[in-house]
Design a protein around this motif. Structure first.
Motif, PDB file in Angstrom:
ATOM      1  N   THR A  24      30.317 -19.818  45.091  1.00 55.43           N
ATOM      2  CA  THR A  24      30.841 -19.386  43.559  1.00 55.43           C
ATOM      3  C   THR A  24      30.627 -20.877  42.549  1.00 55.43           C
ATOM      4  O   THR A  24      30.515 -21.985  43.033  1.00 55.43           O
ATOM      5  CB  THR A  24      32.320 -19.051  43.572  1.00 55.43           C
ATOM      6  OG1 THR A  24      33.154 -20.085  43.775  1.00 55.43           O
ATOM      7  CG2 THR A  24      32.396 -17.760  44.434  1.00 55.43           C
ATOM      8  N   ASP A  25      30.780 -20.358  41.455  1.00 57.58           N
ATOM      9  CA  ASP A  25      30.607 -21.315  40.340  1.00 57.58           C
ATOM     10  C   ASP A  25      31.875 -22.442  40.502  1.00 57.58           C
ATOM     11  O   ASP A  25      31.798 -23.810  40.365  1.00 57.58           O
ATOM     12  CB  ASP A  25      30.445 -20.785  38.877  1.00 57.58           C
ATOM     13  CG  ASP A  25      30.425 -21.909  37.937  1.00 57.58           C
ATOM     14  OD1 ASP A  25      29.393 -22.489  37.799  1.00 57.58           O
ATOM     15  OD2 ASP A  25      31.071 -22.256  36.967  1.00 57.58           O
ATOM     16  N   TYR A  26      32.878 -21.734  40.808  1.00 58.73           N
ATOM     17  CA  TYR A  26      34.215 -22.626  41.184  1.00 58.73           C
ATOM     18  C   TYR A  26      33.858 -23.585  42.173  1.00 58.73           C
ATOM     19  O   TYR A  26      34.342 -24.753  42.015  1.00 58.73           O
ATOM     20  CB  TYR A  26      35.112 -21.699  41.392  1.00 58.73           C
ATOM     21  CG  TYR A  26      36.429 -22.522  41.622  1.00 58.73           C
ATOM     22  CD1 TYR A  26      37.596 -22.971  40.780  1.00 58.73           C
ATOM     23  CD2 TYR A  26      37.058 -22.698  43.230  1.00 58.73           C
ATOM     24  CE1 TYR A  26      38.541 -23.824  40.987  1.00 58.73           C
ATOM     25  CE2 TYR A  26      38.305 -23.529  43.306  1.00 58.73           C
ATOM     26  CZ  TYR A  26      38.935 -23.929  42.380  1.00 58.73           C
ATOM     27  OH  TYR A  26      40.063 -24.895  42.651  1.00 58.73           O
ATOM     28  N   ALA A  27      33.439 -23.373  43.224  1.00 59.65           N
ATOM     29  CA  ALA A  27      32.997 -24.041  44.462  1.00 59.65           C
ATOM     30  C   ALA A  27      32.011 -25.221  44.062  1.00 59.65           C
ATOM     31  O   ALA A  27      32.541 -26.493  44.359  1.00 59.65           O
ATOM     32  CB  ALA A  27      32.597 -23.198  45.551  1.00 59.65           C
ATOM     33  N   ASN A  87      24.546 -26.611  41.515  1.00 64.50           N
ATOM     34  CA  ASN A  87      25.190 -27.054  40.263  1.00 64.50           C
ATOM     35  C   ASN A  87      24.863 -26.137  38.942  1.00 64.50           C
ATOM     36  O   ASN A  87      25.856 -25.850  38.191  1.00 64.50           O
ATOM     37  CB  ASN A  87      25.404 -28.445  40.151  1.00 64.50           C
ATOM     38  CG  ASN A  87      25.966 -29.164  41.205  1.00 64.50           C
ATOM     39  OD1 ASN A  87      25.158 -29.937  42.021  1.00 64.50           O
ATOM     40  ND2 ASN A  87      27.051 -29.066  41.656  1.00 64.50           N
ATOM     41  N   GLN A  88      23.632 -25.936  38.858  1.00 62.42           N
ATOM     42  CA  GLN A  88      23.197 -25.534  37.476  1.00 62.42           C
ATOM     43  C   GLN A  88      23.307 -24.109  37.375  1.00 62.42           C
ATOM     44  O   GLN A  88      23.643 -23.400  36.349  1.00 62.42           O
ATOM     45  CB  GLN A  88      21.527 -25.832  37.298  1.00 62.42           C
ATOM     46  CG  GLN A  88      21.458 -27.573  37.444  1.00 62.42           C
ATOM     47  CD  GLN A  88      19.987 -27.720  37.771  1.00 62.42           C
ATOM     48  OE1 GLN A  88      18.944 -26.792  38.015  1.00 62.42           O
ATOM     49  NE2 GLN A  88      19.749 -29.206  37.856  1.00 62.42           N
ATOM     50  N   ASP A  89      23.172 -23.378  38.680  1.00 61.19           N
ATOM     51  CA  ASP A  89      23.247 -21.820  38.427  1.00 61.19           C
ATOM     52  C   ASP A  89      23.393 -21.256  39.786  1.00 61.19           C
ATOM     53  O   ASP A  89      22.791 -20.610  40.364  1.00 61.19           O
ATOM     54  CB  ASP A  89      21.785 -21.492  37.983  1.00 61.19           C
ATOM     55  CG  ASP A  89      21.760 -19.839  37.665  1.00 61.19           C
ATOM     56  OD1 ASP A  89      22.767 -19.170  37.611  1.00 61.19           O
ATOM     57  OD2 ASP A  89      20.641 -19.147  37.594  1.00 61.19           O
ATOM     58  N   ALA A  90      24.959 -21.674  40.097  1.00 62.66           N
ATOM     59  CA  ALA A  90      25.330 -21.205  41.684  1.00 62.66           C
ATOM     60  C   ALA A  90      25.356 -19.685  41.792  1.00 62.66           C
ATOM     61  O   ALA A  90      24.869 -19.443  43.012  1.00 62.66           O
ATOM     62  CB  ALA A  90      26.732 -21.557  41.787  1.00 62.66           C
ATOM     63  N   GLY A  94      20.765 -20.817  42.359  1.00 59.11           N
ATOM     64  CA  GLY A  94      21.357 -21.562  43.282  1.00 59.11           C
ATOM     65  C   GLY A  94      21.761 -20.691  44.631  1.00 59.11           C
ATOM     66  O   GLY A  94      22.538 -21.548  45.286  1.00 59.11           O
ATOM     67  N   TRP A  95      21.336 -19.579  44.754  1.00 57.20           N
ATOM     68  CA  TRP A  95      21.649 -18.706  46.022  1.00 57.20           C
ATOM     69  C   TRP A  95      21.231 -19.409  47.188  1.00 57.20           C
ATOM     70  O   TRP A  95      20.476 -20.132  47.281  1.00 57.20           O
ATOM     71  CB  TRP A  95      21.100 -17.234  45.870  1.00 57.20           C
ATOM     72  CG  TRP A  95      19.623 -17.223  46.035  1.00 57.20           C
ATOM     73  CD1 TRP A  95      19.069 -17.401  44.938  1.00 57.20           C
ATOM     74  CD2 TRP A  95      18.927 -16.994  46.961  1.00 57.20           C
ATOM     75  NE1 TRP A  95      17.521 -17.152  44.996  1.00 57.20           N
ATOM     76  CE2 TRP A  95      17.413 -16.985  46.303  1.00 57.20           C
ATOM     77  CE3 TRP A  95      18.907 -16.414  48.210  1.00 57.20           C
ATOM     78  CZ2 TRP A  95      16.345 -16.663  47.254  1.00 57.20           C
ATOM     79  CZ3 TRP A  95      17.861 -16.591  49.201  1.00 57.20           C
ATOM     80  CH2 TRP A  95      16.479 -16.566  48.598  1.00 57.20           C
ATOM     81  N   PHE A  96      21.897 -19.206  48.466  1.00 58.89           N
ATOM     82  CA  PHE A  96      21.649 -19.754  49.765  1.00 58.89           C
ATOM     83  C   PHE A  96      20.591 -18.997  50.619  1.00 58.89           C
ATOM     84  O   PHE A  96      19.417 -19.462  50.996  1.00 58.89           O
ATOM     85  CB  PHE A  96      22.542 -20.191  50.718  1.00 58.89           C
ATOM     86  CG  PHE A  96      23.482 -21.375  49.948  1.00 58.89           C
ATOM     87  CD1 PHE A  96      23.395 -21.789  48.820  1.00 58.89           C
ATOM     88  CD2 PHE A  96      24.222 -22.158  50.816  1.00 58.89           C
ATOM     89  CE1 PHE A  96      24.217 -22.820  48.140  1.00 58.89           C
ATOM     90  CE2 PHE A  96      24.819 -23.219  50.334  1.00 58.89           C
ATOM     91  CZ  PHE A  96      24.903 -23.527  48.951  1.00 58.89           C
ATOM     92  N   PHE A  97      21.119 -17.610  51.003  1.00 63.19           N
ATOM     93  CA  PHE A  97      20.189 -16.872  51.797  1.00 63.19           C
ATOM     94  C   PHE A  97      20.649 -15.350  51.519  1.00 63.19           C
ATOM     95  O   PHE A  97      21.545 -15.124  50.603  1.00 63.19           O
ATOM     96  CB  PHE A  97      20.515 -17.226  53.165  1.00 63.19           C
ATOM     97  CG  PHE A  97      21.952 -16.983  53.711  1.00 63.19           C
ATOM     98  CD1 PHE A  97      22.553 -15.767  54.319  1.00 63.19           C
ATOM     99  CD2 PHE A  97      22.715 -18.267  53.648  1.00 63.19           C
ATOM    100  CE1 PHE A  97      23.819 -15.720  54.662  1.00 63.19           C
ATOM    101  CE2 PHE A  97      23.977 -18.284  53.857  1.00 63.19           C
ATOM    102  CZ  PHE A  97      24.547 -16.865  54.683  1.00 63.19           C
TER     103      PHE A  97
END
Length: 124
Positions: A24-27, A87-90, A94-97
Motif C-alpha cells: 500500500t501507499d502507507y507501506a 514509491n511513485q505509484d504503489a 508499482g504492483w508486484f505480481f
C-alpha cells in the motif's frame, strides 16, 4: 475492481479470476526509498500469509506476504530496473505480481478500503 487489504499493508486488486498484489501507499511511505524488489517466480504456488516477495529500502528489508493463496501468473519486471516505482505509484505501476486465486473465499478475511483507512489511522 474491488481491492482488499491486509494488516501487513499488502493489497490485492481483483481483476476477473486474478488479483494484482502490491504494498500500500502507507507501506511504501514507511519504508522510504525502495532500492530493490525480489519477486516470486511465475508458476509458484503461494499460501495465504506466506512470504512471497521482498522489498528493500534505504531503511530496511521487508517481506511481502501473499494476501490470499494462488499461483503466480505474472510479475512486474519493470520493478527489477526501476524499484522506485513502488514509491511513485504503489497502487498502480508499482504492483508486484498477479495471482490466479485458488480460494476466492479467503478474500472475506481481508479489509475493504474503508476498513483499511480506519486501520491506518490507528498508527497516528
Amino acid at each position: 475492481m474491488p481491492t482488499f487489504y491486509t494488516k501487513e499493508h499488502e493489497y490485492i486488486r481483483i481483476e476477473g479470476e486474478e488479483g494484482v498484489v502490491g504494498v500500500t501507499d502507507y507501506a511504501q511511505s514507511q519504508l522510504g526509498d525502495v532500492v530493490f524488489v525480489e519477486l516470486p517466480l511465475i508458476g509458484k504456488s503461494l499460501t495465504k500469509g506466506a512470504e512471497s516477495a521482498v522489498v528493500e529500502s534505504v531503511k530496511a528489508a521487508s517481506g511481502v506476504n501473499a494476501p490470499v493463496s494462488g499461483e503466480v501468473v505474472d510479475i512486474n519486471r519493470a520493478l527489477e530496473e526501476t524499484p522506485a516505482m513502488v514509491n511513485q505509484d504503489a497502487a498502480g505501476a508499482g504492483w508486484f505480481f498477479r495471482l490466479k486465486l485458488t480460494d476466492p473465499a479467503e478474500l472475506e478475511t481481508l479489509m475493504n478500503e474503508a476498513a483499511y483507512q480506519d486501520y491506518v489511522k490507528t498508527f497516528g
